[in-house]
Design a protein around this motif. Structure first.
Motif, PDB file in Angstrom:
ATOM      1  N   ILE A 275       3.896   2.309  -2.442  1.00 34.82           N
ATOM      2  CA  ILE A 275       5.308   1.965  -2.662  1.00 34.82           C
ATOM      3  C   ILE A 275       5.475   0.452  -2.784  1.00 34.82           C
ATOM      4  O   ILE A 275       6.182  -0.047  -3.671  1.00 34.82           O
ATOM      5  N   ILE A 276       4.808  -0.299  -1.906  1.00 36.80           N
ATOM      6  CA  ILE A 276       4.913  -1.757  -1.946  1.00 36.80           C
ATOM      7  C   ILE A 276       4.366  -2.309  -3.261  1.00 36.80           C
ATOM      8  O   ILE A 276       4.999  -3.142  -3.922  1.00 36.80           O
ATOM      9  N   VAL A 277       3.183  -1.833  -3.663  1.00 37.05           N
ATOM     10  CA  VAL A 277       2.574  -2.311  -4.912  1.00 37.05           C
ATOM     11  C   VAL A 277       3.429  -1.918  -6.114  1.00 37.05           C
ATOM     12  O   VAL A 277       3.639  -2.728  -7.027  1.00 37.05           O
ATOM     13  N   ALA A 278       3.949  -0.685  -6.125  1.00 38.71           N
ATOM     14  CA  ALA A 278       4.762  -0.213  -7.247  1.00 38.71           C
ATOM     15  C   ALA A 278       6.043  -1.030  -7.391  1.00 38.71           C
ATOM     16  O   ALA A 278       6.464  -1.358  -8.513  1.00 38.71           O
TER      17      ALA A 278
ATOM     18  N   ALA B 263      -4.851  -1.808  -8.570  1.00 38.40           N
ATOM     19  CA  ALA B 263      -4.003  -1.888  -7.387  1.00 38.40           C
ATOM     20  C   ALA B 263      -2.947  -0.787  -7.356  1.00 38.40           C
ATOM     21  O   ALA B 263      -2.569  -0.304  -6.276  1.00 38.40           O
ATOM     22  N   ILE B 264      -2.475  -0.366  -8.523  1.00 34.53           N
ATOM     23  CA  ILE B 264      -1.487   0.712  -8.581  1.00 34.53           C
ATOM     24  C   ILE B 264      -2.158   2.079  -8.473  1.00 34.53           C
ATOM     25  O   ILE B 264      -1.591   3.017  -7.909  1.00 34.53           O
ATOM     26  N   SER B 265      -3.370   2.192  -8.983  1.00 33.99           N
ATOM     27  CA  SER B 265      -4.039   3.495  -9.091  1.00 33.99           C
ATOM     28  C   SER B 265      -4.710   3.956  -7.811  1.00 33.99           C
ATOM     29  O   SER B 265      -4.823   5.161  -7.562  1.00 33.99           O
ATOM     30  N   VAL B 266      -5.154   3.023  -6.988  1.00 39.96           N
ATOM     31  CA  VAL B 266      -5.984   3.378  -5.836  1.00 39.96           C
ATOM     32  C   VAL B 266      -5.221   3.958  -4.643  1.00 39.96           C
ATOM     33  O   VAL B 266      -5.689   4.937  -4.039  1.00 39.96           O
ATOM     34  N   PRO B 267      -4.065   3.395  -4.235  1.00 38.15           N
ATOM     35  CA  PRO B 267      -3.467   3.818  -2.951  1.00 38.15           C
ATOM     36  C   PRO B 267      -3.222   5.307  -2.795  1.00 38.15           C
ATOM     37  O   PRO B 267      -3.570   5.889  -1.764  1.00 38.15           O
TER      38      PRO B 267
ATOM     39  N   ALA C 208      -3.515   7.699   6.249  1.00 38.44           N
ATOM     40  CA  ALA C 208      -3.202   8.201   4.905  1.00 38.44           C
ATOM     41  C   ALA C 208      -1.775   7.822   4.521  1.00 38.44           C
ATOM     42  O   ALA C 208      -1.508   7.420   3.382  1.00 38.44           O
ATOM     43  N   PHE C 209      -0.859   7.917   5.483  1.00 37.12           N
ATOM     44  CA  PHE C 209       0.542   7.580   5.213  1.00 37.12           C
ATOM     45  C   PHE C 209       0.727   6.073   5.047  1.00 37.12           C
ATOM     46  O   PHE C 209       1.338   5.622   4.064  1.00 37.12           O
ATOM     47  N   LEU C 210       0.190   5.296   5.976  1.00 39.81           N
ATOM     48  CA  LEU C 210       0.404   3.847   5.942  1.00 39.81           C
ATOM     49  C   LEU C 210      -0.401   3.181   4.831  1.00 39.81           C
ATOM     50  O   LEU C 210       0.150   2.433   4.006  1.00 39.81           O
ATOM     51  N   GLU C 211      -1.703   3.446   4.793  1.00 39.22           N
ATOM     52  CA  GLU C 211      -2.590   2.762   3.858  1.00 39.22           C
ATOM     53  C   GLU C 211      -2.494   3.327   2.444  1.00 39.22           C
ATOM     54  O   GLU C 211      -2.846   2.632   1.477  1.00 39.22           O
ATOM     55  N   GLY C 212      -2.055   4.580   2.328  1.00 42.57           N
ATOM     56  CA  GLY C 212      -1.950   5.205   1.020  1.00 42.57           C
ATOM     57  C   GLY C 212      -0.537   5.174   0.468  1.00 42.57           C
ATOM     58  O   GLY C 212      -0.237   4.446  -0.486  1.00 42.57           O
TER      59      GLY C 212
ATOM     60  N   LEU D 269      -3.129  -7.503   0.740  1.00 41.88           N
ATOM     61  CA  LEU D 269      -2.262  -7.889   1.854  1.00 41.88           C
ATOM     62  C   LEU D 269      -1.611  -6.666   2.488  1.00 41.88           C
ATOM     63  O   LEU D 269      -1.596  -6.518   3.719  1.00 41.88           O
ATOM     64  N   SER D 270      -1.079  -5.761   1.651  1.00 40.22           N
ATOM     65  CA  SER D 270      -0.378  -4.576   2.160  1.00 40.22           C
ATOM     66  C   SER D 270      -1.328  -3.653   2.899  1.00 40.22           C
ATOM     67  O   SER D 270      -1.030  -3.195   4.009  1.00 40.22           O
ATOM     68  N   TYR D 271      -2.477  -3.381   2.282  1.00 43.33           N
ATOM     69  CA  TYR D 271      -3.459  -2.525   2.944  1.00 43.33           C
ATOM     70  C   TYR D 271      -3.924  -3.160   4.250  1.00 43.33           C
ATOM     71  O   TYR D 271      -4.055  -2.483   5.273  1.00 43.33           O
TER      72      TYR D 271
END
Length: 287
Positions: free
Chosen positions: A210-213, A149-153, A201-205, A231-233
């Motif tokens: 930032i939310i996950v971190a 979850a931290i590595s993918v966005p 790219a900005f919203l989903e990435g 949920l965030s994605y």
């Protein structure tokens, strides 16, 4: 906007070749380069974070390397098959001729690559491959998912930039009254459209990362991060779909695109994972 007064940015597709270079009849697209960058960056981020926080994740580098191969196979199979089943109008033909699903050549024998991937199909393939991996390797599932979850966005940003460079998945037509849209829009076949790939790219990435971190900093949210990501994605993609042109063969369902409907399911899944695992953390229940 009059094309005669359009800025260089608005006309970028007329000046940019999606093919980076060619070797004989084999062409390498910028999208392919972006995809490779996404894979490499996801692996690098995962190894860096696992090494930086060994007590938090407890996953060795060689396990990450092995898992990377499993996960990528799952993503590719799921994304391609998911696209065929969900979006492609020729799905029945493909089901009758399954060997054609991954055929990179057209009917004339010309190499065209494999076109058509579904993010949500890729997610399902990834989850199945991950579940199989942890069963074979006998490791904990949710800590591995936290690392994913931290590595993918941030790696996902490369994928959306690749879509932009490949001139695909473009946005909806911009109205004359939207002055900001007029400035950032891209001409596609004479119509000014939102650069939805970059907005995604900005919203989903970036925003999702930032939310996950931030959530990763709270111990009570350990083992919930895959739910936070889903949920965030899901929310970010749901919003971005209002700028993105719906797939023409799918249209809208009750005013919502297929992408939004699938994202609603992701949001429900993410909320469920967060709620159940947060409760387990409060009760001190180990995975």
């Amino acid at each position: 906007m009059d094309e005669r007064i359009a800025s260089t940015w608005n006309m970028i597709y007329d000046k940019f070749d999606p093919i980076a270079f060619s070797i004989g009849s084999f062409s390498v697209h910028w999208y392919g380069i972006a995809y490779v960058c996404a894979l490499i960056s996801a692996l690098f981020i995962a190894r860096f974070i696992a090494a930086r926080f060994p007590k938090r994740f407890g996953i060795a580098a060689d396990v990450i390397d092995s898992y990377f191969i499993w996960a990528e196979i799952g993503v590719l199979l799921g994304a391609r098959i998911g696209y065929i089943l969900i979006y492609d109008p020729a799905r029945l033909w493909y089901l009758a001729n399954p060997w054609e699903i991954f055929n990179p050549f057209d009917s004339n024998g010309e190499f065209i690559g494999i076109r058509g991937m579904s993010f949500h199909g890729g997610v399902l393939g990834f989850l199945l491959a991950s579940y199989w991996f942890v069963k074979v390797k006998k490791i904990a599932f949710l800590p591995l998912m936290d690392l994913v979850a931290i590595s993918v966005p941030l790696a996902y940003v490369f994928g959306r930039v690749g879509n932009f460079l490949n001139q695909e998945l473009y946005g909806r037509i911009i109205s004359e009254s939207d002055r900001f849209g007029q400035m950032i829009g891209i001409f596609v076949d004479g119509a000014l459209r939102y650069p939805s790939q970059l907005l995604e790219a900005f919203l989903e990435g970036i925003i999702t990362f930032i939310i996950v971190a931030v959530c990763a900093c709270y111990k009570k949210l350990n083992n919930t991060l895959i739910g936070v990501y889903a949920l965030s994605y899901g929310v970010m993609r749901f919003v971005a779909e209002y700028w993105r042109e719906p797939d023409p063969q799918m249209g809208l369902f009750g005013g919502f695109s297929m992408g939004q409907i699938l994202c609603a399911l992701m949001i429900i899944f993410g909320a469920y994972v967060i709620a159940t695992q947060y409760k387990r953390n409060q009760l001190g229940i180990k995975e």
